[in-house]
Write a protein that holds these residues in place. Structure first.
Motif, short mmCIF file in Angstrom:
data_model
loop_
_atom_site.label_atom_id
_atom_site.label_comp_id
_atom_site.label_asym_id
_atom_site.label_seq_id
_atom_site.Cartn_x
_atom_site.Cartn_y
_atom_site.Cartn_z
N THR A 36 0.83 -1.20 0.00
CA THR A 36 0.00 0.00 0.00
C THR A 36 0.87 1.26 0.00
O THR A 36 2.09 1.20 0.20
N LEU A 37 0.22 2.39 -0.20
CA LEU A 37 0.95 3.65 -0.16
C LEU A 37 1.58 3.86 1.21
O LEU A 37 2.63 4.48 1.34
N GLY A 38 0.92 3.32 2.23
CA GLY A 38 1.50 3.41 3.56
C GLY A 38 2.79 2.61 3.65
O GLY A 38 3.79 3.07 4.21
N ASN A 39 2.78 1.43 3.07
CA ASN A 39 4.00 0.62 3.05
C ASN A 39 5.13 1.36 2.33
O ASN A 39 6.28 1.31 2.73
N MET A 40 4.76 2.02 1.26
CA MET A 40 5.78 2.69 0.45
C MET A 40 6.42 3.84 1.23
O MET A 40 7.56 4.21 0.97
N ARG A 41 5.68 4.40 2.17
CA ARG A 41 6.28 5.49 2.96
C ARG A 41 7.49 5.00 3.74
O ARG A 41 8.46 5.73 3.90
N SER A 42 7.42 3.78 4.23
CA SER A 42 8.54 3.29 5.03
C SER A 42 9.73 2.90 4.15
O SER A 42 10.83 2.68 4.66
N GLN A 43 9.51 2.83 2.85
CA GLN A 43 10.65 2.65 1.94
C GLN A 43 11.17 4.01 1.48
O GLN A 43 12.33 4.14 1.08
N PHE A 44 10.29 4.99 1.52
CA PHE A 44 10.66 6.34 1.11
C PHE A 44 11.71 6.93 2.05
O PHE A 44 12.69 7.53 1.61
N THR A 45 11.52 6.75 3.34
CA THR A 45 12.45 7.32 4.31
C THR A 45 13.90 6.89 4.06
O THR A 45 14.78 7.74 3.95
N PRO A 46 14.17 5.59 3.95
CA PRO A 46 15.56 5.22 3.70
C PRO A 46 16.08 5.69 2.34
O PRO A 46 17.28 5.92 2.18
N ASP A 47 15.17 5.86 1.37
CA ASP A 47 15.63 6.36 0.08
C ASP A 47 16.12 7.79 0.22
O ASP A 47 17.14 8.17 -0.35
N VAL A 48 15.38 8.59 0.96
CA VAL A 48 15.78 9.98 1.19
C VAL A 48 17.08 10.03 1.98
O VAL A 48 17.99 10.80 1.68
N LEU A 49 17.17 9.17 2.98
CA LEU A 49 18.38 9.09 3.79
C LEU A 49 19.57 8.73 2.92
O LEU A 49 20.63 9.38 2.97
N ARG A 50 19.40 7.70 2.13
CA ARG A 50 20.49 7.21 1.28
C ARG A 50 20.93 8.28 0.29
O ARG A 50 22.13 8.51 0.10
N ARG A 51 19.97 8.94 -0.34
CA ARG A 51 20.31 9.97 -1.32
C ARG A 51 21.04 11.13 -0.67
O ARG A 51 21.94 11.73 -1.27
N THR A 52 20.63 11.47 0.54
CA THR A 52 21.30 12.57 1.25
C THR A 52 22.75 12.20 1.55
O THR A 52 23.67 13.00 1.35
N LEU A 53 22.95 10.98 2.02
CA LEU A 53 24.30 10.54 2.35
C LEU A 53 25.17 10.45 1.10
O LEU A 53 26.36 10.80 1.11
N LEU A 54 24.57 10.00 0.00
CA LEU A 54 25.32 9.95 -1.26
C LEU A 54 25.72 11.35 -1.71
O LEU A 54 26.83 11.57 -2.18
#
Length: 471
Positions: A36-54
RNA sequence: GGCGGCGUGGCCGAGUGGCUUAGGCAAGGGACUGCAAAUCCCUGUACCCGGGUUCGAUUCCCGGCGCCGCCUCCA
Protein backbone atom coordinates in the motif's frame (compact mmCIF):
# COMPACT_ATOMS: atom_id res chain seq x y z
CA UNK A 1 24.14 14.17 9.80
CA UNK A 2 21.90 13.93 12.83
CA UNK A 3 19.29 11.20 13.02
CA UNK A 4 16.75 10.01 15.55
CA UNK A 5 17.65 6.70 17.14
CA UNK A 6 14.69 4.80 18.52
CA UNK A 7 16.79 2.82 20.97
CA UNK A 8 18.23 5.92 22.64
CA UNK A 9 15.08 7.94 21.99
CA UNK A 10 17.17 10.88 20.90
CA UNK A 11 18.55 12.60 17.86
CA UNK A 12 22.16 11.53 17.60
CA UNK A 13 25.10 12.18 15.34
CA UNK A 14 25.80 9.59 12.66
CA UNK A 15 29.30 8.23 13.23
CA UNK A 16 29.97 5.68 10.49
CA UNK A 17 31.49 2.47 11.83
CA UNK A 18 33.79 2.53 8.83
CA UNK A 19 34.81 6.09 7.90
CA UNK A 20 33.30 7.18 4.62
CA UNK A 21 30.89 4.25 4.40
CA UNK A 22 27.36 3.79 5.68
CA UNK A 23 25.48 0.50 5.73
CA UNK A 24 21.68 0.66 5.81
CA UNK A 25 19.20 -2.16 6.18
CA UNK A 26 15.47 -1.72 5.75
CA UNK A 27 12.82 -4.31 6.46
CA UNK A 28 11.19 -5.02 3.14
CA UNK A 29 7.82 -6.35 2.11
CA UNK A 30 6.22 -9.70 2.68
CA UNK A 31 5.27 -10.50 -0.87
CA UNK A 32 1.82 -12.00 -0.65
CA UNK A 33 -0.19 -8.87 -1.51
CA UNK A 34 0.28 -5.42 -3.03
CA UNK A 35 2.20 -2.90 -1.01
CA UNK A 36 0.00 0.00 0.00
CA UNK A 37 0.95 3.65 -0.16
CA UNK A 38 1.50 3.41 3.56
CA UNK A 39 4.00 0.62 3.05
CA UNK A 40 5.78 2.69 0.45
CA UNK A 41 6.28 5.49 2.96
CA UNK A 42 8.54 3.29 5.03
CA UNK A 43 10.65 2.65 1.94
CA UNK A 44 10.66 6.34 1.11
CA UNK A 45 12.45 7.32 4.31
CA UNK A 46 15.56 5.22 3.70
CA UNK A 47 15.63 6.36 0.08
CA UNK A 48 15.78 9.98 1.19
CA UNK A 49 18.38 9.09 3.79
CA UNK A 50 20.49 7.21 1.28
CA UNK A 51 20.31 9.97 -1.32
CA UNK A 52 21.30 12.57 1.25
CA UNK A 53 24.30 10.54 2.35
CA UNK A 54 25.32 9.95 -1.26
CA UNK A 55 25.09 13.68 -1.92
CA UNK A 56 27.39 14.12 1.08
CA UNK A 57 29.93 12.04 -0.77
CA UNK A 58 29.61 8.97 1.41
CA UNK A 59 29.73 5.44 0.09
CA UNK A 60 26.40 3.84 0.95
CA UNK A 61 25.39 0.20 0.85
CA UNK A 62 21.64 -0.13 0.97
CA UNK A 63 20.05 -3.50 1.63
CA UNK A 64 16.38 -4.27 1.80
CA UNK A 65 14.86 -7.72 1.75
CA UNK A 66 12.05 -9.71 0.26
CA UNK A 67 10.20 -11.82 2.78
CA UNK A 68 8.94 -14.72 0.73
CA UNK A 69 8.25 -17.10 3.58
CA UNK A 70 7.60 -17.33 7.24
CA UNK A 71 5.20 -14.64 8.35
CA UNK A 72 2.05 -15.97 9.88
CA UNK A 73 -1.49 -14.78 9.44
CA UNK A 74 -2.64 -15.08 13.01
CA UNK A 75 -1.28 -13.80 16.27
CA UNK A 76 1.69 -15.07 18.09
CA UNK A 77 3.61 -17.93 16.67
CA UNK A 78 0.77 -19.97 15.34
CA UNK A 79 -1.45 -19.90 12.30
CA UNK A 80 -0.89 -20.20 8.59
CA UNK A 81 1.83 -18.73 6.51
CA UNK A 82 0.51 -15.71 4.61
CA UNK A 83 2.14 -16.71 1.39
CA UNK A 84 0.86 -20.26 1.65
CA UNK A 85 -2.59 -18.88 2.31
CA UNK A 86 -2.41 -16.63 -0.75
CA UNK A 87 -1.17 -19.53 -2.85
CA UNK A 88 -3.99 -21.73 -1.67
CA UNK A 89 -6.50 -19.00 -2.40
CA UNK A 90 -5.36 -18.42 -5.97
CA UNK A 91 -4.21 -21.89 -6.91
CA UNK A 92 -0.66 -20.70 -7.51
CA UNK A 93 2.62 -21.82 -6.08
CA UNK A 94 4.29 -19.90 -3.29
CA UNK A 95 7.05 -18.96 -5.71
CA UNK A 96 4.58 -17.53 -8.22
CA UNK A 97 2.86 -15.46 -5.57
CA UNK A 98 6.16 -14.13 -4.30
CA UNK A 99 7.55 -13.37 -7.75
CA UNK A 100 4.43 -11.52 -8.80
CA UNK A 101 4.28 -9.19 -5.81
CA UNK A 102 8.03 -8.71 -5.75
CA UNK A 103 7.88 -7.38 -9.30
CA UNK A 104 4.94 -5.14 -8.49
CA UNK A 105 6.78 -3.71 -5.53
CA UNK A 106 9.94 -3.07 -7.54
CA UNK A 107 7.90 -1.28 -10.20
CA UNK A 108 6.22 0.89 -7.61
CA UNK A 109 9.55 1.76 -6.04
CA UNK A 110 10.84 2.94 -9.40
CA UNK A 111 7.72 4.95 -10.11
CA UNK A 112 8.22 6.75 -6.82
CA UNK A 113 11.73 7.75 -7.74
CA UNK A 114 13.56 5.35 -5.44
CA UNK A 115 17.05 4.09 -6.20
CA UNK A 116 17.51 0.37 -6.75
CA UNK A 117 18.76 -1.44 -3.64
CA UNK A 118 22.41 -2.48 -3.69
CA UNK A 119 21.26 -5.88 -2.47
CA UNK A 120 17.77 -7.33 -2.47
CA UNK A 121 18.04 -10.67 -0.66
CA UNK A 122 15.19 -13.14 -0.51
CA UNK A 123 14.57 -15.01 2.73
CA UNK A 124 14.34 -18.34 0.91
CA UNK A 125 17.87 -17.83 -0.43
CA UNK A 126 19.23 -17.51 3.08
CA UNK A 127 18.15 -20.72 4.76
CA UNK A 128 21.72 -21.85 5.58
CA UNK A 129 22.56 -18.53 7.21
CA UNK A 130 19.35 -18.56 9.21
CA UNK A 131 19.88 -22.13 10.37
CA UNK A 132 23.45 -21.27 11.29
CA UNK A 133 22.33 -18.37 13.44
CA UNK A 134 19.78 -20.51 15.25
CA UNK A 135 22.47 -23.09 15.85
CA UNK A 136 24.74 -20.41 17.32
CA UNK A 137 21.97 -19.35 19.68
CA UNK A 138 21.37 -22.94 20.65
CA UNK A 139 25.07 -23.50 21.31
CA UNK A 140 25.12 -20.49 23.59
CA UNK A 141 22.13 -21.66 25.56
CA UNK A 142 19.60 -19.07 24.45
CA UNK A 143 17.06 -21.54 23.15
CA UNK A 144 14.81 -24.40 24.14
CA UNK A 145 12.92 -26.93 22.10
CA UNK A 146 9.26 -27.75 22.25
CA UNK A 147 7.03 -29.69 19.88
CA UNK A 148 6.30 -26.50 17.95
CA UNK A 149 9.96 -25.80 17.25
CA UNK A 150 12.97 -23.97 18.60
CA UNK A 151 12.27 -20.93 20.75
CA UNK A 152 14.35 -18.01 21.96
CA UNK A 153 14.42 -17.79 25.75
CA UNK A 154 14.17 -14.07 26.56
CA UNK A 155 15.23 -14.67 30.15
CA UNK A 156 18.75 -15.33 28.84
CA UNK A 157 19.00 -11.79 27.47
CA UNK A 158 18.74 -9.28 30.33
CA UNK A 159 18.40 -6.32 28.00
CA UNK A 160 15.46 -7.78 26.11
CA UNK A 161 12.92 -5.18 27.22
CA UNK A 162 15.20 -2.17 26.78
CA UNK A 163 14.87 -1.59 23.07
CA UNK A 164 11.16 -0.90 23.09
CA UNK A 165 10.74 -0.10 26.77
CA UNK A 166 8.64 -3.18 27.40
CA UNK A 167 7.24 -4.26 30.74
CA UNK A 168 7.90 -7.98 30.81
CA UNK A 169 6.49 -8.66 34.25
CA UNK A 170 3.19 -7.18 33.25
CA UNK A 171 3.32 -9.08 30.01
CA UNK A 172 3.72 -12.22 32.05
CA UNK A 173 0.95 -11.30 34.45
CA UNK A 174 -1.55 -10.16 31.88
CA UNK A 175 -1.57 -13.58 30.39
CA UNK A 176 -1.30 -14.98 26.92
CA UNK A 177 0.25 -13.24 23.99
CA UNK A 178 -0.40 -16.31 21.90
CA UNK A 179 -1.54 -19.87 22.16
CA UNK A 180 1.70 -21.78 22.06
CA UNK A 181 1.18 -23.71 25.26
CA UNK A 182 4.71 -24.77 26.02
CA UNK A 183 6.35 -21.39 25.84
CA UNK A 184 8.09 -20.44 29.06
CA UNK A 185 7.45 -16.72 28.74
CA UNK A 186 4.95 -14.87 26.56
CA UNK A 187 7.75 -12.92 24.94
CA UNK A 188 9.68 -16.00 23.87
CA UNK A 189 9.58 -16.29 20.10
CA UNK A 190 10.11 -18.90 17.42
CA UNK A 191 13.48 -19.29 15.74
CA UNK A 192 12.56 -22.43 13.86
CA UNK A 193 9.06 -23.77 13.35
CA UNK A 194 8.52 -27.49 12.91
CA UNK A 195 6.24 -28.59 10.13
CA UNK A 196 3.06 -30.07 11.58
CA UNK A 197 3.15 -33.81 12.13
CA UNK A 198 1.90 -35.69 9.11
CA UNK A 199 1.38 -32.71 6.83
CA UNK A 200 3.53 -31.05 4.23
CA UNK A 201 3.94 -27.35 3.68
CA UNK A 202 4.53 -25.77 0.29
CA UNK A 203 7.68 -24.25 1.72
CA UNK A 204 9.71 -26.30 4.15
CA UNK A 205 13.33 -27.21 4.66
CA UNK A 206 15.40 -29.73 6.49
CA UNK A 207 17.32 -28.59 9.53
CA UNK A 208 19.12 -29.93 12.60
CA UNK A 209 15.72 -29.67 14.32
CA UNK A 210 13.78 -31.52 11.67
CA UNK A 211 11.72 -30.36 8.72
CA UNK A 212 10.21 -26.93 9.13
CA UNK A 213 10.66 -23.29 8.30
CA UNK A 214 12.43 -20.33 9.87
CA UNK A 215 10.82 -18.10 12.46
CA UNK A 216 9.69 -14.70 11.36
CA UNK A 217 12.49 -12.56 12.77
CA UNK A 218 15.61 -14.55 12.08
CA UNK A 219 15.74 -13.76 8.36
CA UNK A 220 16.46 -10.07 8.87
CA UNK A 221 19.26 -10.83 11.30
CA UNK A 222 20.80 -13.38 8.95
CA UNK A 223 20.56 -11.35 5.75
CA UNK A 224 21.59 -7.98 7.17
CA UNK A 225 24.68 -9.29 8.93
CA UNK A 226 25.63 -11.46 5.97
CA UNK A 227 25.54 -8.56 3.54
CA UNK A 228 26.53 -5.60 5.71
CA UNK A 229 28.76 -7.20 8.32
CA UNK A 230 28.19 -8.18 11.91
CA UNK A 231 27.51 -4.55 12.73
CA UNK A 232 26.26 -1.82 10.43
CA UNK A 233 25.17 1.78 10.81
CA UNK A 234 21.45 2.18 10.33
CA UNK A 235 18.42 -0.10 10.46
CA UNK A 236 15.03 1.25 9.42
CA UNK A 237 11.44 0.12 9.28
CA UNK A 238 7.91 1.09 10.19
CA UNK A 239 7.04 2.03 13.78
CA UNK A 240 4.90 -1.07 14.08
CA UNK A 241 8.07 -3.14 13.98
CA UNK A 242 9.58 -1.65 17.12
CA UNK A 243 7.77 -3.74 19.70
CA UNK A 244 8.09 -7.23 18.38
CA UNK A 245 10.11 -7.61 15.21
CA UNK A 246 13.00 -5.30 16.00
CA UNK A 247 13.05 -6.18 19.67
CA UNK A 248 13.47 -9.80 18.67
CA UNK A 249 15.99 -9.04 15.96
CA UNK A 250 18.14 -7.21 18.49
CA UNK A 251 17.85 -10.01 21.03
CA UNK A 252 18.78 -12.86 18.72
CA UNK A 253 21.51 -10.99 16.90
CA UNK A 254 23.21 -9.57 19.97
CA UNK A 255 23.12 -12.99 21.63
CA UNK A 256 24.26 -14.93 18.59
CA UNK A 257 27.04 -12.59 17.54
CA UNK A 258 27.98 -11.13 20.91
CA UNK A 259 27.74 -7.50 19.97
CA UNK A 260 26.12 -4.57 21.76
CA UNK A 261 24.80 -2.33 20.59
CA UNK A 262 24.39 -4.27 17.38
CA UNK A 263 23.17 -1.34 15.27
CA UNK A 264 23.86 2.22 16.47
CA UNK A 265 20.90 3.93 14.84
CA UNK A 266 17.36 2.61 14.40
CA UNK A 267 15.01 4.80 12.41
CA UNK A 268 11.27 4.24 12.31
CA UNK A 269 8.82 5.77 9.89
CA UNK A 270 5.43 6.73 11.26
CA UNK A 271 2.16 5.68 9.71
CA UNK A 272 0.43 7.26 6.82
CA UNK A 273 -3.03 7.93 8.22
CA UNK A 274 -5.42 6.79 5.56
CA UNK A 275 -8.43 7.88 7.62
CA UNK A 276 -11.67 7.76 5.71
CA UNK A 277 -10.05 6.36 2.58
CA UNK A 278 -8.69 3.39 4.46
CA UNK A 279 -9.82 0.31 2.66
CA UNK A 280 -9.49 -3.14 4.08
CA UNK A 281 -6.62 -5.15 2.70
CA UNK A 282 -8.63 -8.31 3.07
CA UNK A 283 -11.26 -7.00 0.67
CA UNK A 284 -8.65 -6.73 -2.02
CA UNK A 285 -9.16 -3.00 -2.51
CA UNK A 286 -6.13 -1.15 -1.37
CA UNK A 287 -4.54 2.20 -1.96
CA UNK A 288 -1.54 1.51 -4.13
CA UNK A 289 0.50 3.42 -6.67
CA UNK A 290 -1.84 2.25 -9.41
CA UNK A 291 -4.71 3.88 -7.54
CA UNK A 292 -3.00 7.23 -8.03
CA UNK A 293 -2.41 6.55 -11.70
CA UNK A 294 -6.07 5.66 -12.12
CA UNK A 295 -6.92 9.00 -10.56
CA UNK A 296 -4.73 10.83 -13.01
CA UNK A 297 -2.11 11.66 -10.40
CA UNK A 298 1.56 11.29 -11.24
CA UNK A 299 3.33 8.86 -8.87
CA UNK A 300 6.02 11.44 -8.27
CA UNK A 301 3.33 13.72 -6.86
CA UNK A 302 3.06 11.18 -4.05
CA UNK A 303 6.79 11.49 -3.51
CA UNK A 304 6.37 15.26 -3.29
CA UNK A 305 3.49 14.71 -0.88
CA UNK A 306 5.67 12.54 1.37
CA UNK A 307 8.37 15.21 1.46
CA UNK A 308 5.82 17.60 2.95
CA UNK A 309 5.66 15.83 6.32
CA UNK A 310 8.38 14.65 8.67
CA UNK A 311 8.93 10.89 8.62
CA UNK A 312 8.50 10.64 12.40
CA UNK A 313 5.06 12.24 12.35
CA UNK A 314 1.90 10.54 11.26
CA UNK A 315 0.84 12.03 7.96
CA UNK A 316 -2.73 12.60 6.89
CA UNK A 317 -3.49 11.08 3.53
CA UNK A 318 -6.22 11.89 1.07
CA UNK A 319 -6.40 11.93 -2.69
CA UNK A 320 -7.08 15.67 -2.57
CA UNK A 321 -3.88 16.23 -0.63
CA UNK A 322 -1.91 14.30 -3.22
CA UNK A 323 -3.60 16.27 -5.97
CA UNK A 324 -2.47 19.43 -4.18
CA UNK A 325 1.04 18.03 -4.18
CA UNK A 326 0.65 17.24 -7.87
CA UNK A 327 -0.13 20.90 -8.56
CA UNK A 328 2.79 22.05 -6.44
CA UNK A 329 5.14 19.63 -8.19
CA UNK A 330 3.99 20.75 -11.63
CA UNK A 331 4.68 24.37 -10.75
CA UNK A 332 8.07 23.52 -9.29
CA UNK A 333 9.02 21.64 -12.44
CA UNK A 334 7.86 24.62 -14.49
CA UNK A 335 10.20 26.94 -12.64
CA UNK A 336 13.04 24.48 -12.83
CA UNK A 337 12.66 23.90 -16.56
CA UNK A 338 12.46 27.64 -17.23
CA UNK A 339 15.65 28.26 -15.30
CA UNK A 340 17.40 25.25 -16.80
CA UNK A 341 16.55 26.13 -20.38
CA UNK A 342 17.51 29.75 -19.81
CA UNK A 343 21.07 28.67 -19.04
CA UNK A 344 21.26 25.80 -21.50
CA UNK A 345 21.18 23.21 -18.75
CA UNK A 346 24.64 24.07 -17.54
CA UNK A 347 25.09 23.67 -13.81
CA UNK A 348 27.38 26.19 -12.20
CA UNK A 349 28.53 26.32 -8.62
CA UNK A 350 26.28 28.72 -6.72
CA UNK A 351 28.36 31.76 -6.01
CA UNK A 352 26.13 34.54 -4.78
CA UNK A 353 25.51 35.07 -1.09
CA UNK A 354 21.79 34.48 -1.39
CA UNK A 355 22.32 31.28 -3.38
CA UNK A 356 24.89 29.96 -0.94
CA UNK A 357 22.56 30.77 1.94
CA UNK A 358 19.66 28.86 0.38
CA UNK A 359 21.78 25.88 -0.50
CA UNK A 360 23.11 25.70 3.02
CA UNK A 361 19.57 25.96 4.39
CA UNK A 362 18.41 23.04 2.26
CA UNK A 363 21.17 20.71 3.35
CA UNK A 364 20.99 21.83 6.96
CA UNK A 365 17.34 20.79 6.99
CA UNK A 366 18.15 17.42 5.44
CA UNK A 367 20.94 16.84 7.92
CA UNK A 368 18.60 17.68 10.80
CA UNK A 369 17.02 14.24 11.01
CA UNK A 370 15.70 14.53 7.46
CA UNK A 371 13.54 17.59 8.03
CA UNK A 372 12.06 17.33 4.56
CA UNK A 373 9.16 19.77 5.15
CA UNK A 374 11.66 22.48 6.01
CA UNK A 375 13.86 21.52 3.08
CA UNK A 376 10.87 21.75 0.77
CA UNK A 377 10.09 25.24 2.00
CA UNK A 378 13.61 26.19 0.93
CA UNK A 379 13.04 24.55 -2.45
CA UNK A 380 9.87 26.57 -2.93
CA UNK A 381 11.78 29.73 -2.13
CA UNK A 382 14.55 28.80 -4.54
CA UNK A 383 12.00 28.21 -7.28
CA UNK A 384 10.88 31.83 -7.31
CA UNK A 385 13.23 33.99 -5.27
CA UNK A 386 13.74 37.16 -7.35
CA UNK A 387 17.29 37.62 -6.07
CA UNK A 388 18.50 34.48 -7.80
CA UNK A 389 19.75 34.45 -11.37
CA UNK A 390 18.46 31.62 -13.58
CA UNK A 391 21.90 30.03 -13.37
CA UNK A 392 21.81 30.09 -9.59
CA UNK A 393 18.24 28.87 -9.48
CA UNK A 394 18.99 25.94 -11.75
CA UNK A 395 22.18 25.09 -9.90
CA UNK A 396 20.33 24.95 -6.60
CA UNK A 397 17.40 22.95 -7.92
CA UNK A 398 19.67 20.48 -9.70
CA UNK A 399 21.60 20.12 -6.46
CA UNK A 400 18.45 19.48 -4.44
CA UNK A 401 17.16 17.05 -7.03
CA UNK A 402 19.82 14.58 -5.92
CA UNK A 403 17.44 13.97 -3.04
CA UNK A 404 14.14 15.10 -4.50
CA UNK A 405 14.50 12.81 -7.53
CA UNK A 406 11.87 14.66 -9.52
CA UNK A 407 13.91 14.21 -12.68
CA UNK A 408 14.38 17.95 -13.15
CA UNK A 409 17.24 17.52 -15.62
CA UNK A 410 15.05 15.67 -18.10
CA UNK A 411 11.68 17.27 -17.33
CA UNK A 412 9.71 19.10 -19.96
CA UNK A 413 7.56 22.16 -19.45
CA UNK A 414 4.51 20.72 -17.69
CA UNK A 415 2.19 23.39 -19.07
CA UNK A 416 3.03 22.22 -22.59
CA UNK A 417 1.38 18.87 -22.04
CA UNK A 418 1.39 16.11 -24.58
CA UNK A 419 1.18 16.94 -28.25
CA UNK A 420 -2.14 15.88 -29.74
CA UNK A 421 -1.84 17.62 -33.10
CA UNK A 422 -0.65 14.41 -34.71
CA UNK A 423 -4.29 13.39 -34.62
CA UNK A 424 -5.57 14.73 -37.96
CA UNK A 425 -9.10 15.25 -36.72
CA UNK A 426 -7.93 17.23 -33.71
CA UNK A 427 -5.49 19.19 -35.84
CA UNK A 428 -8.27 20.19 -38.22
CA UNK A 429 -10.56 21.31 -35.42
CA UNK A 430 -7.73 23.38 -33.97
CA UNK A 431 -7.17 25.02 -37.32
CA UNK A 432 -10.90 25.68 -37.62
CA UNK A 433 -10.89 27.35 -34.24
CA UNK A 434 -7.88 29.47 -35.10
CA UNK A 435 -9.61 30.62 -38.28
CA UNK A 436 -12.76 31.47 -36.36
CA UNK A 437 -10.76 33.41 -33.79
CA UNK A 438 -9.00 35.38 -36.46
CA UNK A 439 -12.38 36.15 -38.01
CA UNK A 440 -13.45 37.25 -34.51
CA UNK A 441 -16.18 34.62 -34.60
CA UNK A 442 -15.74 33.79 -30.94
CA UNK A 443 -18.97 31.85 -30.67
CA UNK A 444 -17.69 29.29 -33.13
CA UNK A 445 -14.24 29.28 -31.59
CA UNK A 446 -15.64 28.64 -28.13
CA UNK A 447 -17.94 25.93 -29.42
CA UNK A 448 -14.99 24.07 -30.89
CA UNK A 449 -13.10 24.49 -27.64
CA UNK A 450 -16.03 23.05 -25.66
CA UNK A 451 -16.38 20.22 -28.13
CA UNK A 452 -12.72 19.24 -27.81
CA UNK A 453 -12.92 19.60 -24.04
CA UNK A 454 -15.70 17.06 -24.04
CA UNK A 455 -13.26 14.69 -25.74
CA UNK A 456 -10.75 15.35 -23.01
CA UNK A 457 -8.58 17.75 -24.95
CA UNK A 458 -7.74 20.99 -23.24
CA UNK A 459 -6.89 24.06 -25.30
CA UNK A 460 -4.68 26.75 -23.91
CA UNK A 461 -3.97 29.95 -25.78
CA UNK A 462 -0.47 31.16 -25.19
CA UNK A 463 1.60 34.01 -26.59
CA UNK A 464 3.12 31.42 -28.93
CA UNK A 465 -0.25 30.28 -30.21
CA UNK A 466 -2.73 27.67 -29.01
CA UNK A 467 -1.65 24.53 -27.26
CA UNK A 468 -3.68 21.40 -26.89
CA UNK A 469 -3.14 18.58 -24.49
CA UNK A 470 -5.01 15.50 -23.48
CA UNK A 471 -6.23 15.57 -19.90
C1' G B 1 -6.67 -0.81 31.14
C1' G B 2 -0.97 -0.11 30.19
C1' C B 3 2.77 2.48 27.20
C1' G B 4 3.94 6.31 23.54
C1' G B 5 2.60 10.49 20.59
C1' C B 6 -0.32 14.50 18.81
C1' G B 7 -3.88 18.93 18.93
C1' U B 8 -0.75 25.44 14.57
C1' G B 9 -4.56 30.05 10.09
C1' G B 10 -10.17 26.80 4.98
C1' C B 11 -7.09 21.95 4.30
C1' C B 12 -2.15 19.86 4.95
C1' G B 13 2.26 20.89 7.59
C1' A B 14 7.45 22.92 9.73
C1' G B 15 9.08 25.83 13.82
C1' U B 16 10.35 28.96 18.15
C1' G B 17 10.33 31.45 25.32
C1' G B 18 10.00 37.94 23.08
C1' C B 19 11.17 40.03 14.33
C1' U B 20 10.46 32.73 10.97
C1' U B 21 4.15 37.03 8.76
C1' A B 22 8.21 28.56 7.38
C1' G B 23 6.31 26.23 2.99
C1' G B 24 2.43 23.87 -0.09
C1' C B 25 -2.73 23.64 -1.72
C1' A B 26 -7.19 26.36 -1.51
C1' A B 27 -9.29 31.52 -1.19
C1' G B 28 -9.21 36.93 -2.49
C1' G B 29 -6.83 40.85 -5.64
C1' G B 30 -3.82 42.01 -9.96
C1' A B 31 -1.19 41.01 -14.80
C1' C B 32 -2.13 38.41 -19.27
C1' U B 33 -6.63 36.90 -22.51
C1' G B 34 -11.92 38.43 -27.23
C1' C B 35 -13.66 35.38 -22.91
C1' A B 36 -11.51 31.49 -20.46
C1' A B 37 -7.87 28.06 -18.97
C1' A B 38 -2.96 27.71 -17.78
C1' U B 39 0.93 30.70 -15.98
C1' C B 40 3.16 34.68 -13.18
C1' C B 41 2.91 38.53 -9.17
C1' C B 42 0.61 40.27 -4.54
C1' U B 43 -2.47 39.49 0.03
C1' G B 44 -5.13 37.73 4.58
C1' U B 45 -6.46 34.57 8.87
C1' A B 46 -3.01 30.54 13.75
C1' C B 47 -0.97 28.36 17.58
C1' C B 48 -7.59 23.05 21.68
C1' C B 49 -9.57 24.83 26.86
C1' G B 50 -8.30 26.28 32.08
C1' G B 51 -4.61 27.30 35.51
C1' G B 52 0.75 28.03 36.69
C1' U B 53 6.12 29.52 35.96
C1' U B 54 8.10 34.04 33.60
C1' C B 55 9.19 40.84 32.56
C1' G B 56 6.84 38.01 28.47
C1' A B 57 4.37 31.72 26.26
C1' U B 58 1.87 29.14 20.58
C1' U B 59 6.61 27.34 22.44
C1' C B 60 8.05 25.20 29.66
C1' C B 61 4.90 22.79 33.94
C1' C B 62 -0.01 20.89 35.89
C1' G B 63 -5.12 19.69 34.92
C1' G B 64 -9.08 19.00 31.33
C1' C B 65 -11.13 17.87 26.60
C1' G B 66 -10.27 15.65 21.82
C1' C B 67 -7.55 12.58 18.38
C1' C B 68 -3.98 8.76 16.90
C1' G B 69 -0.60 4.63 17.35
C1' C B 70 1.24 0.31 19.87
C1' C B 71 0.01 -3.56 23.45
C1' U B 72 -2.41 -9.07 18.02
C1' C B 73 -0.14 -10.09 11.49
C1' C B 74 0.63 -5.12 9.65
C1' A B 75 5.14 -0.07 6.99
Amino acid sequence: MHLHDTRRRAVVSLEPLEPGHVGIYTCGPTVYAPQTLGNMRSQFTPDVLRRTLLADGLDVTFVTNITDVGHLVSDGDEGDDKIEAAAARTGSTAEEIAAHWTEQWATDRRRLGMLEPDHLPKATDYLPQQIEMVAMLEAKGHTYRIDDGVYFDVSTFPGYADFAGLDLTEMEASGRVDNIADKRHPADFALWKSSPEGSTRLQEWDSPWGVGFPGWHIECSAMSTDLLGVQFDIHTGGVDHIRVHHTNEVAQTECALGVHPWVPIWMHTEFLNLGAVKISKSKGHVLVVDTLVEEGIAPLAFRYFLFQAHYRAQQTFSLDLVRAADTALRRLVGHAVAARDAVGGEVVAPSGGRAAELRAAFWAAMHDDLNTPKAMSVVSTVARDPELTPAERWALLADADQVLAFGLSEATDPSAGGDVTDDPVVARRLADRQAAKEARDFATADAIRDELAADGIEITDTPDGPRARRR
